[in-house]
Design an enzyme around this catalytic site. Sequence first.
Site, mmCIF file in Angstrom:
data_model
loop_
_atom_site.group_PDB
_atom_site.id
_atom_site.type_symbol
_atom_site.label_atom_id
_atom_site.label_comp_id
_atom_site.label_asym_id
_atom_site.label_seq_id
_atom_site.Cartn_x
_atom_site.Cartn_y
_atom_site.Cartn_z
ATOM 1 N N GLN A 95 3.557 -5.418 2.780
ATOM 2 C CA GLN A 95 2.335 -5.795 2.060
ATOM 3 C C GLN A 95 2.135 -7.312 2.152
ATOM 4 O O GLN A 95 3.053 -8.083 1.853
ATOM 5 C CB GLN A 95 2.433 -5.368 0.589
ATOM 6 C CG GLN A 95 1.163 -5.662 -0.205
ATOM 7 C CD GLN A 95 1.243 -5.167 -1.650
ATOM 8 O OE1 GLN A 95 2.308 -4.746 -2.122
ATOM 9 N NE2 GLN A 95 0.123 -5.227 -2.348
ATOM 10 N N HIS A 101 -4.270 -1.765 -2.121
ATOM 11 C CA HIS A 101 -5.313 -1.349 -1.186
ATOM 12 C C HIS A 101 -4.827 -0.166 -0.355
ATOM 13 O O HIS A 101 -3.660 -0.080 0.010
ATOM 14 C CB HIS A 101 -5.747 -2.493 -0.260
ATOM 15 C CG HIS A 101 -4.620 -3.228 0.384
ATOM 16 N ND1 HIS A 101 -3.851 -4.157 -0.282
ATOM 17 C CD2 HIS A 101 -4.118 -3.189 1.647
ATOM 18 C CE1 HIS A 101 -2.938 -4.646 0.537
ATOM 19 N NE2 HIS A 101 -3.067 -4.069 1.716
HETATM 20 P P1 AMP Z 1 -1.285 -5.295 3.928
HETATM 21 O O1 AMP Z 1 -0.496 -5.935 5.021
HETATM 22 O O2 AMP Z 1 -1.012 -3.835 3.720
HETATM 23 O O3 AMP Z 1 -1.183 -6.087 2.642
HETATM 24 O O4 AMP Z 1 -2.794 -5.331 4.393
HETATM 25 C C1 AMP Z 1 -3.630 -6.413 4.221
HETATM 26 C C2 AMP Z 1 -4.789 -6.224 5.152
HETATM 27 O O5 AMP Z 1 -5.847 -7.070 4.730
HETATM 28 C C3 AMP Z 1 -4.504 -6.581 6.613
HETATM 29 O O6 AMP Z 1 -4.753 -5.443 7.429
HETATM 30 C C4 AMP Z 1 -5.475 -7.715 6.901
HETATM 31 O O7 AMP Z 1 -5.996 -7.667 8.219
HETATM 32 C C5 AMP Z 1 -6.543 -7.494 5.863
HETATM 33 N N1 AMP Z 1 -7.297 -8.676 5.476
HETATM 34 C C6 AMP Z 1 -6.823 -9.895 5.145
HETATM 35 N N2 AMP Z 1 -7.825 -10.719 4.808
HETATM 36 C C7 AMP Z 1 -8.969 -10.000 4.915
HETATM 37 C C8 AMP Z 1 -10.348 -10.283 4.706
HETATM 38 N N3 AMP Z 1 -10.770 -11.501 4.306
HETATM 39 N N4 AMP Z 1 -11.258 -9.302 4.923
HETATM 40 C C9 AMP Z 1 -10.859 -8.074 5.334
HETATM 41 N N5 AMP Z 1 -9.566 -7.739 5.531
HETATM 42 C C10 AMP Z 1 -8.639 -8.683 5.333
#
Ligand code: AMP
Length: 115
Positions: A95, A101
């Site tokens: 994460q 999410h």
């Molecule tokens: P996790 O690694 O499960 O915490 O997932 C976080 C996700 O958020 C990753 O897939 C990122 O690419 C995505 N992410 C980070 N910043 C943004 C943003 N500003 N808009 C859309 N997605 C994002």
Amino acid sequence: MSPPKTIFKRIIDGEIPAKIVHEDEISLAFHDVSPQAPVHILVIPKKEIRSIAELQTEDAALMGHLFAIVRKIAEEQGLTNGFRTVINTGVDGGQTVPHLHIHLMGKRALGWPPG
Ligand code: AMP
């Protein structure tokens, strides 16, 4: 002093843009900025819950709502051949954003197990 807002809280508050596909009073869904599949959408609660590890019993209906939104978006996106949902939790879970999410990914065959 309160901790700084997460990037997702800033999206909820309209401070930074996102490609939003669904919004209601308790949830928001938008395209992942770094998609790992042709469809890669994040479904999040507006309530600030850091992760599954911090879920409370009273969040049960909220989580049910998020998965109902996942199902609706999967249908809208035409993911008739199946899709993957992922919730990463904490450091070992990979994460990176400390706001709960659900990743919804589809439109390609996804491998298993994950790395
Ligand atoms: P996790 O690694 O499960 O915490 O997932 C976080 C996700 O958020 C990753 O897939 C990122 O690419 C995505 N992410 C980070 N910043 C943004 C943003 N500003 N808009 C859309 N997605 C994002």
